[in-house]
Design a protein around this motif. Structure first.
Motif, PDB file in Angstrom:
ATOM      1  N   GLN A 163      16.043 -15.873  -8.066  1.00 33.24           N
ATOM      2  CA  GLN A 163      16.448 -14.500  -8.076  1.00 33.24           C
ATOM      3  C   GLN A 163      17.681 -14.611  -9.108  1.00 33.24           C
ATOM      4  OE1 GLN A 163      17.003 -12.334  -4.429  1.00 33.24           O
ATOM      5  NE2 GLN A 163      15.423 -13.435  -3.547  1.00 33.24           N
ATOM      6  N   ALA A 164      17.705 -13.951 -10.151  1.00 32.77           N
ATOM      7  CA  ALA A 164      18.660 -14.120 -11.123  1.00 32.77           C
ATOM      8  C   ALA A 164      19.463 -12.810 -10.897  1.00 32.77           C
ATOM      9  CB  ALA A 164      18.150 -14.035 -12.269  1.00 32.77           C
ATOM     10  N   ASP A 165      20.280 -12.885  -9.443  1.00 35.44           N
ATOM     11  CA  ASP A 165      21.077 -11.792  -9.087  1.00 35.44           C
ATOM     12  C   ASP A 165      22.614 -12.065  -9.171  1.00 35.44           C
ATOM     13  OD1 ASP A 165      21.121 -13.330  -7.206  1.00 35.44           O
ATOM     14  OD2 ASP A 165      19.877 -12.217  -5.610  1.00 35.44           O
ATOM     15  N   ASN A 166      23.229 -11.452  -8.419  1.00 31.96           N
ATOM     16  CA  ASN A 166      24.586 -11.952  -8.595  1.00 31.96           C
ATOM     17  C   ASN A 166      25.050 -12.191  -7.332  1.00 31.96           C
ATOM     18  OD1 ASN A 166      24.732  -9.368  -7.006  1.00 31.96           O
ATOM     19  ND2 ASN A 166      26.450  -8.356  -8.314  1.00 31.96           N
ATOM     20  N   PHE A 167      24.298 -12.653  -6.481  1.00 27.27           N
ATOM     21  CA  PHE A 167      24.636 -13.180  -5.059  1.00 27.27           C
ATOM     22  C   PHE A 167      25.669 -14.460  -5.144  1.00 27.27           C
ATOM     23  CE2 PHE A 167      23.976 -16.517  -1.744  1.00 27.27           C
ATOM     24  CZ  PHE A 167      24.141 -16.015  -0.818  1.00 27.27           C
ATOM     25  N   ILE A 168      25.242 -15.526  -6.107  1.00 26.36           N
ATOM     26  CA  ILE A 168      26.304 -16.697  -6.072  1.00 26.36           C
ATOM     27  C   ILE A 168      27.603 -16.180  -6.653  1.00 26.36           C
ATOM     28  CG2 ILE A 168      26.567 -18.778  -7.206  1.00 26.36           C
ATOM     29  CD1 ILE A 168      23.679 -19.089  -7.018  1.00 26.36           C
ATOM     30  N   GLU A 169      27.477 -15.424  -7.535  1.00 23.93           N
ATOM     31  CA  GLU A 169      28.831 -14.984  -8.347  1.00 23.93           C
ATOM     32  C   GLU A 169      29.592 -14.209  -7.273  1.00 23.93           C
ATOM     33  OE1 GLU A 169      30.402 -12.665 -12.265  1.00 23.93           O
ATOM     34  OE2 GLU A 169      28.385 -12.429 -11.667  1.00 23.93           O
ATOM     35  N   ARG A 170      29.011 -13.315  -6.528  1.00 27.06           N
ATOM     36  CA  ARG A 170      29.871 -12.468  -5.501  1.00 27.06           C
ATOM     37  C   ARG A 170      30.167 -13.520  -4.323  1.00 27.06           C
ATOM     38  NH1 ARG A 170      26.739  -9.887  -2.511  1.00 27.06           N
ATOM     39  NH2 ARG A 170      24.956 -10.273  -3.265  1.00 27.06           N
ATOM     40  N   LEU A 171      29.661 -14.387  -3.891  1.00 26.18           N
ATOM     41  CA  LEU A 171      30.065 -15.207  -2.981  1.00 26.18           C
ATOM     42  C   LEU A 171      31.170 -16.436  -3.594  1.00 26.18           C
ATOM     43  CD1 LEU A 171      29.475 -16.771  -0.071  1.00 26.18           C
ATOM     44  CD2 LEU A 171      27.886 -18.497  -1.310  1.00 26.18           C
ATOM     45  N   LEU A 172      31.260 -16.744  -4.806  1.00 25.00           N
ATOM     46  CA  LEU A 172      32.178 -17.543  -5.279  1.00 25.00           C
ATOM     47  C   LEU A 172      33.449 -16.660  -5.469  1.00 25.00           C
ATOM     48  CD1 LEU A 172      30.472 -19.764  -8.093  1.00 25.00           C
ATOM     49  CD2 LEU A 172      30.726 -19.847  -5.648  1.00 25.00           C
ATOM     50  N   LYS A 173      33.453 -15.475  -5.755  1.00 25.33           N
ATOM     51  CA  LYS A 173      34.776 -14.715  -6.292  1.00 25.33           C
ATOM     52  C   LYS A 173      35.177 -14.077  -4.844  1.00 25.33           C
ATOM     53  CE  LYS A 173      33.211 -11.945 -10.319  1.00 25.33           C
ATOM     54  NZ  LYS A 173      33.039 -10.903 -10.917  1.00 25.33           N
ATOM     55  N   LYS A 174      34.825 -14.574  -3.529  1.00 23.58           N
ATOM     56  CA  LYS A 174      35.386 -14.496  -2.521  1.00 23.58           C
ATOM     57  C   LYS A 174      36.410 -15.537  -2.253  1.00 23.58           C
ATOM     58  CE  LYS A 174      31.640 -12.019   0.042  1.00 23.58           C
ATOM     59  NZ  LYS A 174      30.585 -12.217   1.229  1.00 23.58           N
ATOM     60  N   HIS A 175      36.343 -16.569  -3.043  1.00 22.17           N
ATOM     61  CA  HIS A 175      37.203 -17.786  -3.078  1.00 22.17           C
ATOM     62  C   HIS A 175      37.794 -17.949  -4.359  1.00 22.17           C
ATOM     63  CE1 HIS A 175      35.384 -19.012   0.922  1.00 22.17           C
ATOM     64  NE2 HIS A 175      34.382 -18.664   0.429  1.00 22.17           N
ATOM     65  N   PRO A 176      38.833 -17.102  -4.641  1.00 24.62           N
ATOM     66  CA  PRO A 176      39.384 -17.204  -5.954  1.00 24.62           C
ATOM     67  C   PRO A 176      40.435 -18.603  -6.076  1.00 24.62           C
ATOM     68  CG  PRO A 176      40.604 -15.417  -4.658  1.00 24.62           C
ATOM     69  CD  PRO A 176      39.058 -15.852  -3.913  1.00 24.62           C
ATOM     70  N   ASP A 177      40.787 -18.814  -4.968  1.00 23.69           N
ATOM     71  CA  ASP A 177      41.656 -20.123  -5.000  1.00 23.69           C
ATOM     72  C   ASP A 177      40.866 -21.430  -5.432  1.00 23.69           C
ATOM     73  OD1 ASP A 177      40.192 -19.749  -2.600  1.00 23.69           O
ATOM     74  OD2 ASP A 177      41.375 -21.430  -1.610  1.00 23.69           O
ATOM     75  N   ARG A 178      39.497 -21.302  -5.370  1.00 22.43           N
ATOM     76  CA  ARG A 178      38.572 -22.370  -5.847  1.00 22.43           C
ATOM     77  C   ARG A 178      37.727 -21.969  -6.934  1.00 22.43           C
ATOM     78  NH1 ARG A 178      34.892 -23.163  -0.060  1.00 22.43           N
ATOM     79  NH2 ARG A 178      36.581 -23.736   1.373  1.00 22.43           N
TER      80      ARG A 178
END
Length: 416
Positions: A27-42
């Protein structure tokens, strides 16, 4: 008649994918991007410049039913099979699988000594291996060195046994149609020389049980269009201010790497035409040495302090030199070269009953100069991989699993 044959070919290629939709697609959705954005420090800096870092990620959630049958949900981030990246040592995993498959076809045990000859001036012989318990090379020992410590010479010897043309043809027949395996690793040989592979023979109890002549691939392996990257490269100590040519370099797209991992860990979920002809002992061997730490190894005996637990474990652990937990295992094949850093892993926590798969790539070459040994693995690539693995691991801990998976298939006995 021609149209009918084309139609039959399309059915042959497409129907297996339709039969396993959750396995073959992501699925070329934004699931991974949304998950990563929850960790701006990382991830804030990485996400702010995705083009610069050329990130590609595939993540597969695995949910089991009461029969322990897996269901896959795969999410992709910036996955692009036409965008070139150098696959580095990740090409070694299919080499192991194809070498085992070839042995099974020939009826030769993987522990049988293999002697590599040379019938061209640039080729080298191998008739002993002091790191092996019996002092002799074998496909099993080469595979062990590849999976434990990403040994380049071991890959080259399997490449020679398989043959360049057979390596590529075999992958293409299994559906890995965009893969290009063109050369040995860390080798001075030219593209032309890499089309030639050494003669080999297997010897048991002093008798030759199989002999294979040197081979030449009449078909040149290269990209369909020129692949020129970066601003310059070092050659003989001098900076050449021109893009570096990857046209005749190896290529192994991220989606195909991820699918290979699924194929090896969940062969029953793959159409028969796409499976490798491996025995259960072959699978157990690969699971063991993909996840075993070097210090848990008897032979090579040299895999001690210099080969720390995180030596080739990038996801979650970031190649850390500290002792790693034994209940979390990365069954992985990683790689780094020319500033490209990759890891491809089935990850299991046997205490918490967690399993998932991640394949990821990041480009770590700030100055865009190749062969200068000034890559940003330590400052950019490895921290990213560690944080990425941790983020997916934490998500798996937090999400509800209807059924605790039985991971007994992957619980293997280590050397020590």
């Amino acid at each position: 008649m021609i149209l009918f044959r084309v139609y039959k070919l399309l059915l042959y290629l497409v129907l297996p994918l339709l039969a396993f939709p959750s396995f073959a697609q992501f699925q070329a959705d934004n699931f991974i991007e949304r998950l990563l954005k929850k960790h701006p420090d990382r991830f804030s800096e990485i996400l702010a410049k995705p083009d610069k870092y050329q990130i590609q990620i595939l993540y597969t959630k695995i949910d089991r039913n009461k029969k322990n049958e897996p269901h896959f949900t795969t999410h992709g981030y910036r996955v692009n099979s036409s965008a070139y990246f150098y696959p580095a040592s990740t090409v070694k995993l299919p080499a192991v699988a194809l070498a085992f498959e070839k042995l099974n076809k020939l009826g030769i045990d993987k522990y049988t000594p293999i002697l590599t000859g040379a019938d061209r001036p640039e080729q080298t012989k191998v008739e002993e291996d002091t790191s092996a318990e019996n002092g002799l090379p074998s496909v099993a020992h080469y595979a062990k060195k590849i999976l434990l410590a990403s040994d380049n010479d071991a890959f080259n010897r399997l490449y020679e046994f398989i043959g360049q043309q057979e390596f590529n043809d075999s992958l293409h027949k299994k559906g890995f149609t965009n893969a290009r395996i063109a050369h040995r690793l860390e080798s001075p040989l030219t593209a032309e020389n890499n089309r030639y592979t050494n003669p080999v023979k297997f010897v048991k109890d002093g008798k030759v049980v199989y002999e294979q002549a040197g081979k030449f691939n009449a078909q040149e392996i290269k990209a369909p269009e020129p692949v020129l990257l970066g601003k310059g490269y070092m050659k003989d100590g001098l900076l050449i201010n021109e893009p570096f040519d990857f046209t005749r370099k190896n290529f192994f797209p991220l989606e195909e790497q991820h699918r290979l991992l699924k194929t090896l860990f969940f062969p029953d979920q793959v159409p028969a035409s796409q499976r490798f002809n491996l025995t259960e002992e072959d699978y157990k061997f690969m699971y063991q040495y993909m996840s075993q730490f070097p210090v848990e190894t008897d032979f090579p005996a040299s895999y001690t302090d210099d080969y720390y637990d995180g030596y080739v474990k990038f996801l979650i652990f970031g190649a850390t030199k500290t002792r790693l937990p034994r209940h979390i295992r990365l069954f992985n094949k990683s790689g780094d070269a020319y500033g490209f850093l990759l890891d491809n892993a089935y990850i299991a926590d046997f205490e918490k009953g967690i399993e998932f798969m991640v394949t990821a790539m990041i480009y770590c070459n700030e100055d865009e100069i190749f062969n200068d040994d000034h890559y940003d693995y330590e400052t950019v690539g490895l921290p990213f991989m560690a944080n990425l693995g941790k983020t997916f691991f934490e998500y798996e801990l937090s999400r509800k699993h209807a059924v605790r998976p039985d991971l007994g298939r992957f619980e293997v006995q280590y050397d020590k």
